[in-house]
Enzyme design. Sequence first.
Site, PDB file in Angstrom:
ATOM      1  N   SER A   1       0.864  -1.180   0.000  1.00  0.00           N
ATOM      2  CA  SER A   1       0.000   0.000   0.000  1.00  0.00           C
ATOM      3  C   SER A   1       0.895   1.223   0.000  1.00  0.00           C
ATOM      4  O   SER A   1       2.068   1.159   0.406  1.00  0.00           O
ATOM      5  CB  SER A   1      -0.875   0.005   1.257  1.00  0.00           C
ATOM      6  OG  SER A   1      -1.495   1.267   1.457  1.00  0.00           O
TER       7      SER A   1
ATOM      8  N   TYR B   1      -2.209  -1.006  10.323  1.00  0.00           N
ATOM      9  CA  TYR B   1      -2.278  -1.264   8.883  1.00  0.00           C
ATOM     10  C   TYR B   1      -1.025  -0.759   8.176  1.00  0.00           C
ATOM     11  O   TYR B   1      -0.400  -1.487   7.390  1.00  0.00           O
ATOM     12  CB  TYR B   1      -3.519  -0.603   8.288  1.00  0.00           C
ATOM     13  CG  TYR B   1      -3.619  -0.769   6.799  1.00  0.00           C
ATOM     14  CD1 TYR B   1      -4.019  -1.987   6.255  1.00  0.00           C
ATOM     15  CD2 TYR B   1      -3.285   0.268   5.925  1.00  0.00           C
ATOM     16  CE1 TYR B   1      -4.092  -2.165   4.873  1.00  0.00           C
ATOM     17  CE2 TYR B   1      -3.364   0.097   4.557  1.00  0.00           C
ATOM     18  CZ  TYR B   1      -3.763  -1.111   4.032  1.00  0.00           C
ATOM     19  OH  TYR B   1      -3.821  -1.282   2.677  1.00  0.00           O
TER      20      TYR B   1
END
Length: 281
Positions: free
Chosen positions: A163, A176
């Site tokens: 990401s 995350y």
Amino acid sequence: MGRSTHSSRRTTGAPHEETAITTAARPVAVVTGASSGIGEEFARRFAARGHDLVLVARREDRLTVLGDALAAEHGVSVTVLPVDLADPGGPAEVAAGLRRRGLRADALVNSAGFGTYGPFATEDPARIAAEVQVNVVALTVLSRLLLPDLVAAPAGVLVNVASTAAYQPGPSFAVYAATKAYVRSLTEAIWQEHRGTALRVLSLAPGPTETEFFEVAGSDRFRVGQVLTVAQVVDVAFRALDRRDPPPSVVAGRRNAVAAALAGALPRRLVLRVAGRLTGE
């Protein structure tokens, strides 16, 4: 690559028993998180390129619908493995499912993953444990279990979906961002370890993408940066993989790539302050 005939056969019995549509041998692509989003799009692209598929996710009904459609459209074989990668035994279950059917992975896409939003001090410990299990542990163990097959393949592929959050700490989505930084670091190290081999290794870093991610996370405050479709994200991955010398990592979206580069160049205090403002911390 031409089409071949296919037939559908459903097996029943123990939980997580796989469903298969059998055909002649072709390269095999294993895709986790294949029931939606980026994983589903990777499955579609590999099928269009003539790969048989092993689709992994919890939602067997979605996998079966997707597998039936891709088998009919492209004449490929599809094996459905409804496995929960939040279970510590999940990666071994996937590897065992391949062995039972005599399948060897030519490509692996680790797309399964999810995020949580909120101050770290108030996060549900069980939820963040599952997040780390799926995003980090399952990805790592499954990569290791299938790596010998990928290395032995004539044109092996390992794609780990990271990401843009991998490029800076993420206040209010600290776990995350940390898991995705791990994914990027691990994948780039594997890339270096396999220079000079036929294996292509890629860390793919999407920014905000039109998927179910924000619904699962319970917030759209993750939606920071250039928003792309899943097709655009996977286009970026295959353009990188199809290069003569693929890079170790790629960021999807030009504006996202610039932001990732700036995050690495600017003072850390400034990066954290800006990130906190953007995510509502």
